[in-house]
Structures are given as structure tokens and as C-alpha cells.
Design a protein around this motif. Structure first.
Motif: not given
Length: 436
Positions: A80-103
Motif C-alpha cells: 500500500s505504501d508503494k502503490t500509495l493506495r489504501r482503499k483497495v486493500f481495505i476493501l479486499m480485507g473486508l471482502l475476504s472476511t465474508s469469503v473465508f468465513l464461508s469457506l
């Protein structure tokens, strides 16, 4: 005309002041997320035990999860520091929660659960430090302390709410159904974050971010603490070496104690609902005390507060070694142990951060915190593995006895930081000088 201009300027200025006094709306996107992760944090070890895992396997589950979380925090933070982007990584973490809890709901064996949970922890790590860095960009520097406290307070109580939901439903739903339920509960948080988070592609040097005494941190998913500072160049300052050794002793103790406690209770007849109830008690006490402890530390030596936390943690573990001949003795001892766990954690988490901030210069704080985070994670991984081995191969009581001793031993390396001086009684005697 001048009056109209002045009035409009005044109104605009007032609106800007109102905006600056309000915290970002995306803070509340983490409420469903924390409810889901808080409730599922107890389901994971309980489901592992249900699948036939013993003390050793649960220790391995915790160790691998912590290791994956630490690696993930470093990886996603650097990316995130290298790409200077934060939102995309936060959204990925939030979405992965639903995905992996289902798994996790479809894990048919302990080894399935172990692997899925490790990958889950790696992706979940993107929600650990990156939101804090985004917070620094969205809030004025003069209000960083307040904002960090507010953000983590919201998450801390949402975490407790998740535990409360699990407590009420664990008798009605299976573990698989609970995983699916929390996966669904998390989805509104992702949608809210998608709408409210605004990207701020400005680099913030993490070494310039000071420790925050007023932070409120829930004990999330086996990660010792949220990590803002990434371990790039590690330097062990001589003045902090005693603190690091003390932290190592404590986190080994914590790994041996916290990972084996649910296994010990379930094996001795405590129900899953009661384990959830104890976790609620623990997290609620911590959440209520964090900011109070931070206020106290403004006029108190943090090393003394840290010692107090270590002592009460040791005492809480000792309660598990009491004889259980009396009816309900185990429940009373376990409740007391969880209460002292929550009480001690509020002192340990806040005072250790304060101690690093006071003992290091602004240029050293990033490196000092990075080293502390690695020591904490390494200690917890080692403690989880050691606790699983001792409890499975020898005895759970010996495991808790060692954990209690290590927590008390953690006081020794920081005695010099307490400002106490031990004067020998012979120093007051008159000294006879020799004549040359």
C-alpha cells in the motif's frame, strides 16, 4: 454587499469547522466487520475442538494464524505504501472476511480449518494497519490521538457485540451456521466502506507516526497488537533491550495461556456458550479501561503500570491451578481468570506503547515499534507451540504454571525502568578513609 460577502464567508468557515470536528464516516463501516470477526474469533478454536483437535493442534492453529497475520501486515502495508493506495486493500480485507468465513463453514477436518484459517489471517491483515494510515490522512494531525481512540473504540465495542451474538446463538446454531451468519453480517460493512472511503494517495512516513497512548485495541484474531510500523530496519536500542526481553517473556506466557484456555475449559465440561460468555466479560472490561488507563499514565510511570498488568495476568493464570473439588469452582476460577485477563491487558497494551514513546526519540519510534511488534509476534508463536506441546504431552496445569511464572518473570527486566532505587543499609555507615 460587503455584509453578504462577510456572511457567506462566515457560513463557509463555520461549515469547514463542523467538517473538521467530525470523524470520517467510514469508521462505522468497520462495525459489521468487527461484529463478524469478534464473533467468529471464538467459533474458530471451538470448531477446531469439535473436529477433534487437541491441545497441540489448537496451539499450532494459533501459531500459524499469528505468523500469517504478521507476514500479511508487512506485505500489505509495504504494498500500500508503494502503490500509495489504501482503499483497495481495505476493501479486499473486508471482502475476504465474508469469503473465508464461508469457506471455514465447509471445512471437513482440522487440517482444512488450519489451512483456510492461515490464508484468511494473511488477507485479513490488510485491515490491521492500513485503516490507521488512511485515518492519518483524513484527520488533522492535532486530532490523531482522538481519532485513533474513537476508531478503535467503535471497533472494540462492535467486537464485544459480535461475541454477544455468538453467546446467544451458539446453542441454537451449529458452528458451520455461525460462520455463514457472520459472513453475511460482514457484507454491509463492505458496501458502506465502498461508498464512504475516499482514496488519499499521499505517502505518510510511518517512522514519523508516534505511539498513541489513548488507543483502544481489541484482542483481535491472535494478533498481539495492531501494527502501524513495519519492520524494515531493526535496531535494538540498549535502553530498550530490557523492555524487549520483558515483552518476549510476556508474549510467550500469553501464547501458552490464551490459546490453551478454551481447550482446557471444554475438556473439563464447560460449554461453548459459557466460553463465549467469558470472552464477553474479558473484552468488555478491557474496552472500558483502555482510555482510563491512558489518562492515568499522563501522571504515572508506565513501567509501574506495565508491572501491574504483568502481576495481575500472572494472578489470573494462577486461578486455574486451584483445586476444583467444590461445585462450580472451575466456572468461578475461569470467570476470575478472564476478568483479570481483560483488566491486565488494558494496562499492558497502553503502558507498553507509552513506554516506547517516552524512551525513544521521534526518529527512533518507528524502528522501536517495529522491533517490539516482531518480538511480540515471535513470542506469541513460540508460546502457542510450547503451550500446545506441554498441555498435550505432559499436563495442562504445568502449562499454566509455566505461563504464570513467565508473566511474573517479565517484571525483572524492567525493574530499572520503574525509577526505584535499592539502597544498601551499609551505605549509611560512615566510611573510613585510608591515608596514603
Amino acid at each position: 454587499m460587503k455584509r453578504k460577502v462577510a456572511t457567506s464567508m462566515q457560513a463557509r468557515k463555520a461549515s469547514l469547522i463542523v467538517q473538521n470536528t467530525q470523524m470520517p464516516r467510514w469508521f462505522y463501516a468497520f462495525v459489521p466487520f468487527k461484529i463478524a470477526t469478534g464473533g467468529s474469533s471464538q467459533v474458530i478454536p471451538l470448531y477446531a475442538i469439535h473436529l477433534g483437535a487437541g491441545a497441540g493442534e489448537v496451539g499450532l492453529l494459533n501459531a500459524l494464524s499469528t505468523l500469517a497475520s504478521t507476514i500479511g501486515t508487512i506485505f500489505w502495508g509495504k504494498l500500500s505504501d508503494k502503490t500509495l493506495r489504501r482503499k483497495v486493500f481495505i476493501l479486499m480485507g473486508l471482502l475476504s472476511t465474508s469469503v473465508f468465513l464461508s469457506l471455514l463453514a465447509f471445512a471437513e477436518s482440522f487440517w482444512d480449518l488450519l489451512l483456510i484459517n492461515a490464508v484468511y489471517s494473511f488477507f485479513l491483515a490488510s485491515t490491521v494497519s492500513i485503516p490507521i494510515v488512511l485515518l492519518f490522512r483524513n484527520v488533522r494531525k492535532t486530532r490523531w490521538d482522538e481519532a485513533v481512540g474513537k476508531f478503535n473504540k467503535i471497533g472494540g465495542w462492535a467486537w464485544v457485540l459480535g461475541l454477544l451474538i455468538g453467546f446467544m446463538l451458539v446453542r441454537l446454531l451449529s458452528f458451520k451456521e455461525l460462520f455463514l451468519l457472520f459472513a453475511v453480517v460482514n457484507i454491509p460493512g463492505f458496501v458502506m466502506a465502498l461508498k464512504t472511503i475516499r482514496e488519499a494517495p499521499v505517502y505518510l512516513h510511518r517512522n514519523n507516526i508516534k505511539p498513541f497512548v489513548t488507543q483502544v485495541v481489541q484482542k483481535g484474531r491472535y494478533l498481539p497488537n495492531f501494527i502501524i510500523h513495519l519492520p524494515t530496519k531493526l535496531k535494538v536500542s540498549p535502553k530498550l533491550s530490557g523492555f524487549y526481553l520483558s515483552s518476549l517473556f510476556f508474549w510467550v506466557s500469553s501464547g501458552m495461556y490464551s490459546t490453551q484456555l478454551p481447550v482446557f475449559l471444554i475438556k473439563n465440561g464447560v460449554t461453548s456458550q459459557e466460553v463465549f460468555g467469558f470472552a464477553i466479560l474479558n473484552s468488555s472490561i478491557s474496552a472500558m479501561l483502555y482510555q482510563r488507563v491512558g489518562t492515568k499514565l499522563k501522571s504515572k510511570n508506565p513501567a509501574l503500570a506495565l508491572t501491574q498488568g504483568y502481576f495481575f495476568r500472572s494472578l489470573g493464570i494462577l486461578l486455574l491451578l486451584l483445586p476444583f473439588n467444590v461445585p462450580y469452582a472451575l466456572l468461578i476460577s475461569a470467570a476470575g481468570s478472564y476478568v483479570l485477563w481483560g483488566y491486565s491487558w488494558s494496562y499492558i497494551s497502553v503502558s507498553s506503547t507509552s513506554l516506547i514513546g517516552r524512551m525513544s526519540s521521534p526518529k527512533e519510534q518507528g524502528s522501536a515499534l517495529a522491533t517490539a511488534n516482531l518480538v511480540n509476534s515471535a513470542g506469541f508463536v513460540l508460546g502457542s507451540l510450547a503451550g500446545g506441546f506441554v498441555a498435550s504431552q505432559i499436563d495442562s496445569f504445568l502449562n499454566f504454571a509455566i505461563a504464570s511464572s513467565l508473566s511474573l518473570l517479565a517484571v525483572v527486566p524492567i525493574i530499572s525502568l520503574m525509577g526505584l532505587s535499592f539502597v544498601s543499609p551499609f551505605s549509611a555507615l560512615p566510611q573510613i578513609r585510608r591515608k596514603n
